[in-house]
Design a protein around this motif. Sequence first.
Motif, PDB file in Angstrom:
ATOM      1  N   GLN A  73       0.822  -1.217   0.000  1.00 46.59           N
ATOM      2  CA  GLN A  73       0.000   0.000   0.000  1.00 46.59           C
ATOM      3  C   GLN A  73       0.853   1.263   0.000  1.00 46.59           C
ATOM      4  O   GLN A  73       0.456   2.273  -0.574  1.00 46.59           O
ATOM      5  CB  GLN A  73      -0.931  -0.004   1.207  1.00 46.59           C
ATOM      6  N   ARG A  74       2.019   1.213   0.639  1.00 47.00           N
ATOM      7  CA  ARG A  74       2.900   2.378   0.642  1.00 47.00           C
ATOM      8  C   ARG A  74       3.464   2.668  -0.742  1.00 47.00           C
ATOM      9  O   ARG A  74       3.895   3.781  -1.025  1.00 47.00           O
ATOM     10  CB  ARG A  74       4.046   2.171   1.643  1.00 47.00           C
ATOM     11  N   SER A  75       3.446   1.655  -1.618  1.00 48.24           N
ATOM     12  CA  SER A  75       3.994   1.818  -2.964  1.00 48.24           C
ATOM     13  C   SER A  75       2.931   2.139  -4.005  1.00 48.24           C
ATOM     14  O   SER A  75       3.247   2.701  -5.047  1.00 48.24           O
ATOM     15  CB  SER A  75       4.734   0.536  -3.375  1.00 48.24           C
ATOM     16  N   PHE A  76       1.669   1.797  -3.728  1.00 52.24           N
ATOM     17  CA  PHE A  76       0.594   1.900  -4.718  1.00 52.24           C
ATOM     18  C   PHE A  76      -0.237   3.150  -4.477  1.00 52.24           C
ATOM     19  O   PHE A  76      -0.602   3.468  -3.357  1.00 52.24           O
ATOM     20  CB  PHE A  76      -0.296   0.658  -4.640  1.00 52.24           C
ATOM     21  N   ASP A  77      -0.547   3.869  -5.578  1.00 49.77           N
ATOM     22  CA  ASP A  77      -1.359   5.079  -5.470  1.00 49.77           C
ATOM     23  C   ASP A  77      -2.036   5.330  -6.815  1.00 49.77           C
ATOM     24  O   ASP A  77      -1.368   5.527  -7.830  1.00 49.77           O
ATOM     25  CB  ASP A  77      -0.496   6.278  -5.083  1.00 49.77           C
TER      26      ASP A  77
ATOM     27  N   TRP B 287       0.508   4.369 -11.215  1.00 49.33           N
ATOM     28  CA  TRP B 287      -0.014   3.992  -9.892  1.00 49.33           C
ATOM     29  C   TRP B 287       1.102   3.674  -8.894  1.00 49.33           C
ATOM     30  O   TRP B 287       0.905   2.926  -7.945  1.00 49.33           O
ATOM     31  CB  TRP B 287      -0.945   2.790  -9.995  1.00 49.33           C
ATOM     32  N   SER B 288       2.272   4.222  -9.102  1.00 52.17           N
ATOM     33  CA  SER B 288       3.425   3.820  -8.303  1.00 52.17           C
ATOM     34  C   SER B 288       4.081   5.015  -7.636  1.00 52.17           C
ATOM     35  O   SER B 288       4.408   6.000  -8.293  1.00 52.17           O
ATOM     36  CB  SER B 288       4.456   3.099  -9.175  1.00 52.17           C
ATOM     37  N   ARG B 289       4.270   4.933  -6.347  1.00 54.63           N
ATOM     38  CA  ARG B 289       4.995   5.957  -5.610  1.00 54.63           C
ATOM     39  C   ARG B 289       6.497   5.737  -5.639  1.00 54.63           C
ATOM     40  O   ARG B 289       7.262   6.620  -5.242  1.00 54.63           O
ATOM     41  CB  ARG B 289       4.525   5.975  -4.153  1.00 54.63           C
TER      42      ARG B 289
ATOM     43  N   GLY C 226      -3.444   7.859  -7.811  1.00 54.52           N
ATOM     44  CA  GLY C 226      -3.347   9.246  -8.249  1.00 54.52           C
ATOM     45  C   GLY C 226      -2.024   9.646  -8.852  1.00 54.52           C
ATOM     46  O   GLY C 226      -1.822  10.833  -9.142  1.00 54.52           O
ATOM     47  N   VAL C 227      -1.106   8.712  -9.044  1.00 46.12           N
ATOM     48  CA  VAL C 227       0.205   9.051  -9.589  1.00 46.12           C
ATOM     49  C   VAL C 227       0.442   8.225 -10.858  1.00 46.12           C
ATOM     50  O   VAL C 227      -0.233   7.221 -11.085  1.00 46.12           O
ATOM     51  CB  VAL C 227       1.327   8.778  -8.556  1.00 46.12           C
TER      52      VAL C 227
ATOM     53  N   TRP D  22       5.275  -1.673  -7.364  1.00 52.91           N
ATOM     54  CA  TRP D  22       4.134  -2.227  -6.639  1.00 52.91           C
ATOM     55  C   TRP D  22       3.692  -3.600  -7.141  1.00 52.91           C
ATOM     56  O   TRP D  22       3.219  -4.416  -6.315  1.00 52.91           O
ATOM     57  CB  TRP D  22       2.956  -1.242  -6.645  1.00 52.91           C
TER      58      TRP D  22
END
Length: 209
Positions: free
Chosen positions: A127-131, A137-139, A133-134, A150
């Motif tokens: 979850q800390r890696s997945f987003d 989908w990767s932070r 909105g970016v 992710w």
Amino acid sequence: MSGHVPVREDGSLLSRLDRQLLRLERFLGLLSGLAVFSLMVLAVISVGGRNLMNAPLPGYVDWIEQVMPLIAFMGISYVQRDGGHIRMDILIGQLRGRALWAAELVSVLLMLVLMMALVWGSWAHFQRSFDFGVPLWSRDSSIDIGLPIWPAKLLAPVAFSVLCLRLVLQALGYGRALLLGLHNPAAVPLIQDTASQAAAEAEQLEGRG
């Protein structure tokens, strides 16, 4: 205990669930094997490109990082089903009947608790890696060619969750054997003596020959 050991099947609900889960485990094991093959192909392409055109495969290390979780995690539940994980049988191998099933049940429950903790921790790591909105989908991403990380991080909680299902089935199998005093319960790996293991290994080698 290591190597293949027999898993008895019958018409019970527990055995049917075991066979259904085995289909998923075999599929994940196939993915793991294909991942190993893909690394071999990538190595040939990278080394061949370096030697022939002085141009190795871009992001070779990044692709290895993505594929390694497939190799490391996807087959662990399948190996657990067949009793293939290495463990010490010096004590448990001497037990028989309900004492054996009680010891196996305790060990499986301890593994289940550990794996549930690992599912929770690895999911939080994903979850800390997945987003959403970016981009991609990767932070975070790999260093060389910027692959999103992710997908690789997601494989750990998926594989550990399947292993948790396997451990639940085995706990039910050992618990059923303990309560009913069964000699050869279904859906659990059965410990073989040394002579039986040697005979099974010899049969496998003859089949390969």
